[in-house]
Design a protein around this motif. Structure first.
Motif, PDB file in Angstrom:
ATOM      1  N   VAL A   3       0.845  -1.207   0.000  1.00 35.28           N
ATOM      2  CA  VAL A   3       0.000   0.000   0.000  1.00 35.28           C
ATOM      3  C   VAL A   3       0.874   1.249   0.000  1.00 35.28           C
ATOM      4  CG1 VAL A   3      -2.066  -1.000   1.032  1.00 35.28           C
ATOM      5  CG2 VAL A   3      -0.229  -0.186   2.524  1.00 35.28           C
ATOM      6  N   GLY A   4       1.984   1.207  -0.712  1.00 41.36           N
ATOM      7  CA  GLY A   4       2.839   2.385  -0.802  1.00 41.36           C
ATOM      8  C   GLY A   4       4.277   1.998  -0.546  1.00 41.36           C
ATOM      9  N   ASP A   5       5.130   3.009  -0.534  1.00 46.66           N
ATOM     10  CA  ASP A   5       6.553   2.784  -0.392  1.00 46.66           C
ATOM     11  C   ASP A   5       6.871   2.167   0.969  1.00 46.66           C
ATOM     12  OD1 ASP A   5       9.229   2.799  -0.935  1.00 46.66           O
ATOM     13  OD2 ASP A   5       9.504   4.861  -0.199  1.00 46.66           O
ATOM     14  N   ASP A   6       7.345   0.930   0.967  1.00 47.22           N
ATOM     15  CA  ASP A   6       7.691   0.204   2.189  1.00 47.22           C
ATOM     16  C   ASP A   6       6.511   0.111   3.157  1.00 47.22           C
ATOM     17  OD1 ASP A   6       9.608  -1.330   3.570  1.00 47.22           O
ATOM     18  OD2 ASP A   6       9.979   0.346   4.947  1.00 47.22           O
ATOM     19  N   LYS A   7       5.284   0.169   2.637  1.00 47.72           N
ATOM     20  CA  LYS A   7       4.092   0.034   3.480  1.00 47.72           C
ATOM     21  C   LYS A   7       3.312  -1.203   3.028  1.00 47.72           C
ATOM     22  CE  LYS A   7       3.417   4.436   5.551  1.00 47.72           C
ATOM     23  NZ  LYS A   7       4.839   4.466   5.850  1.00 47.72           N
ATOM     24  N   TYR A   8       2.897  -1.989   3.997  1.00 48.57           N
ATOM     25  CA  TYR A   8       2.220  -3.242   3.678  1.00 48.57           C
ATOM     26  C   TYR A   8       0.973  -3.370   4.534  1.00 48.57           C
ATOM     27  CZ  TYR A   8       6.946  -4.241   1.973  1.00 48.57           C
ATOM     28  OH  TYR A   8       8.148  -4.183   1.329  1.00 48.57           O
TER      29      TYR A   8
END
Lengths: 189, 455
Positions: free
Chosen positions: B111-116
């Motif tokens: 769900v985005g840069d380095d976001k899970y």
């Protein structure tokens, strides 16, 4: 009486003859004087040299004696340091009679050398818990301290540290290793 | 929650003997006993919709945690009849036929840069079969359809570095839901590593790691022994003993800032520091007054109270969970045994009578049991004594066991033992059924201390 007079004459005469003999063919009075002074100087110089030599020899002998004393002390200390470990039975802190003589030697040295300080390190084998073994190691080191103090060593010369089971002399869990590790070490500073 | 939980330790933690480091002894857990009375469970691989490699395999961490708790027996991938990612995909009959009554499943999306985003569900197969996946219950007088076979259904957005920690949090949730007991997966251990003293100038190391041996971090290295690490109740500090100045001294060190405070430097023993449950006091052993005695220091004022007064050895203080009493080891009866002293009236009584010696006691968090090192016929084992009955049960069969430390949920004991000639850490469950070794790749590992709950 007569004999005495004759003898007196002879005593006086002999040196005069001799003197006559010298003056007749040789040095003047001045030369004689100088020669006498030279001889005197030589004699004094020799005496001074002899005195110096005697002093030097005495000093050397003293130094040698000191060196020997120091060497003996060092040897004594080295000998003591080579026998600085005493061993204990399992869970015990009583000093076994076989170690009394070596501890007496340490005490003798420490009494003679009152400015020498030591640390007694107490150790245990790895059985039991580390905390209990710290307490047991201290009791062993203190048993050695008490022995040395009873032999006249001053308390100010001794420090005690227990390492418990943390610094085994021999790794492993054989009876041999355990026995080697149940120890107190006298460490000279 | 995740912010507060950020447990990554600054790595240049070291103090006087400075060099920073990670990964030293590399401990891993090897289960040696106890799989056959554990409850079967399935942790289905989490579905990952991205095309990069994930920072950590979440389902593997959960599987390992559940297995190491001794209470669960996760089945292997090859035994799984299907790989569902949500409840709606689950074939209840297929799992029931395999004898599996609980399934963990989930999915991860980017769900985005380095976001899970991590979703997971805990499904009760037995309940689902009874209700057909839907049940109706009365809520405020009307029937409502519920899915009460889904025991947990959670979703959370995390960053890459939080993967392992979130896996531990999920494991805690699953464990608590299924056992009724709080999980201790988000905890740490502190321990001492001793490397070869011949070849290492700084052989003694104070190390912390996650409870499972991951994320090892060295806090301190020393040429002289380090001993007795013990956690503050907030999990931020360690009290320990250091011989770095050629004598024992007690220090307290903040594990995040690395700030170190010298607490005691008395002549003789400065040992066995243990924080009180409220963190205000430190119990310890000092021999400054002639022989080892238990003291309690008020950390704010540094005032010392002497607790024991006895000509024999008194050592190894441990706080009862209610802080009202201390247990300790004493030789007052001849051989070391465990005593308890009540701090209000200073009265002591002997607790242990079984075997030749009992040492190193601590009380379980529920105040029901005493965990000790018991010596019987020359063998040192970890044992548990029920406080109400005095019945003692020897839990281990390993060699030269010492330094037991209880997990904050009371489920497990970590201790030091001898395995193939080396000191290693070992685990045993409080009922003695589950046993595991934590062999290290190098050095002797000793004096483990289990942290409090970190969340």
């Amino acid at each position: 009486m007569l004999t005495n007079n004759k003898l007196r004459t002879l005593f006086v005469a002999l040196p005069t003859v001799a003197l006559m003999a010298c003056t007749s063919s040789g040095p003047t009075d001045e030369e004689l004087q100088a020669e006498q002074e030279r001889l005197e100087r030589e004699r004094q110089e020799q005496a001074a040299a002899a005195e110096e030599q005697r002093k030097a020899q005495a000093e050397a002998a003293a130094a040698e004696q000191m060196r020997k004393a120091r060497e003996m002390a060092a040897q004594e200390k080295a000998a003591l340091e080579a026998q600085n470990t005493i061993y204990f039975d399992f869970d015990r802190s009583t000093i076994k009679s076989e170690f009394e003589s070596v501890l007496r030697k340490h005490a003798e040295y420490l009494v003679k050398n009152a400015d020498q300080t030591i640390v007694i390190n107490g150790h245990t084998d790895s059985r039991g818990t580390p905390e209990y073994n710290i307490a047991l190691g201290e009791r062993r080191a203190k048993a050695v301290e008490t022995f040395l103090r009873n032999e006249g060593v001053k308390g100010s010369q001794i420090a005690v540290v227990s390492f418990g089971e943390e610094k085994p002399a021999v790794m492993g869990t054989s009876e041999y290793a355990f026995a080697q590790n149940r120890r107190a070490e006298v460490v000279y500073r | 929650m995740m912010k507060r939980a950020k447990l990554i330790i600054i790595t240049c933690l070291i103090s006087v003997f400075s060099y920073s480091s990670k990964v030293l002894a590399e401990i891993e857990i090897v289960i040696t006993e106890g799989m056959n009375n554990a409850r079967p469970i399935a942790v289905v691989p989490f579905k990952w919709s991205g095309n990069t490699v994930l920072p950590e395999n979440i389902d593997e961490v959960i599987t390992s945690n559940l297995r190491r708790s001794g209470k669960f027996s996760p089945i292997s991938l090859s035994e799984m009849p299907q790989f569902p990612t949500v409840d709606s995909e689950v074939n209840y009959e297929a799992w029931a036929n395999k004898g599996i009554d609980t399934v963990v499943l989930g999915s991860i999306e980017s769900v985005g840069d380095d976001k899970y985003r991590v979703n997971f569900q805990l499904v009760d197969i037995l309940r689902a079969r009874m209700t057909g996946g839907e049940s109706r219950v009365l809520v405020d007088g009307s029937l409502v359809v519920t899915k009460d076979h889904i025991l947990e259904d959670r979703s959370k957005t995390i960053e890459g570095e939080d993967f392992r920690q979130y896996a531990h949090i999920m494991s805690d949730i699953i464990y608590q839901r299924l056992t009724g007991e709080r999980g201790a997966f988000l905890t740490r251990i502190a321990y001492i590593v001793v490397k070869d003293r011949e070849t290492n100038p700084l052989p003694y190391e104070l190390v912390i790691s996650d409870y499972d041996g991951a994320n090892e971090t060295r806090l301190l290295s020393s040429p002289e022994p380090l001993m007795s690490p013990s956690w503050s109740p907030d999990g931020n500090k360690l009290a320990y003993v250091s011989f770095e100045n050629s004598r024992s001294q007690i220090f307290i060190q903040d594990i995040y800032t690395t700030e170190r405070t010298l607490i005691t430097d008395f002549p003789g023993i400065n040992g066995s520091p243990v924080f009180s449950p409220d963190g205000q006091k430190l119990a310890m052993v000092l021999s400054k007054d002639g022989n080892p005695e238990v003291y309690v220091m008020d950390l704010a004022t540094r005032k010392l109270d002497r607790i024991t007064r006895n000509r024999s050895i008194d050592t190894e203080p441990a706080w009862a969970p209610d802080s009202k009493s201390l247990t300790f080891t004493s030789e007052r009866g001849g051989k070391p045994q465990i005593y308890q002293v009540h701090l209000d009236n200073m009265r002591s009584r002997r607790l242990t009578f079984e075997g030749e010696m009992n040492l190193g006691a601590s009380i379980t968090p529920d105040n029901q049991n005493l965990v000790v090192v018991n010596r019987t016929q020359g063998n040192y084992h970890i044992a548990r004594q029920q406080l109400s009955t005095g019945n003692m049960l020897v839990l281990t069969k390993t060699f030269l066991d010492e330094s037991p430390s209880i997990a904050p949920n009371g489920s497990m004991i970590i201790y030091s033992t001898l395995h193939e000639g080396r000191q290693v850490l070992s685990l045993v469950s409080l009922d003695g059924r589950f046993k595991a070794l934590l062999p290290a790749s190098q050095g002797q590992v000793k004096s483990p201390s289990w942290s409090p709950f970190l969340l």
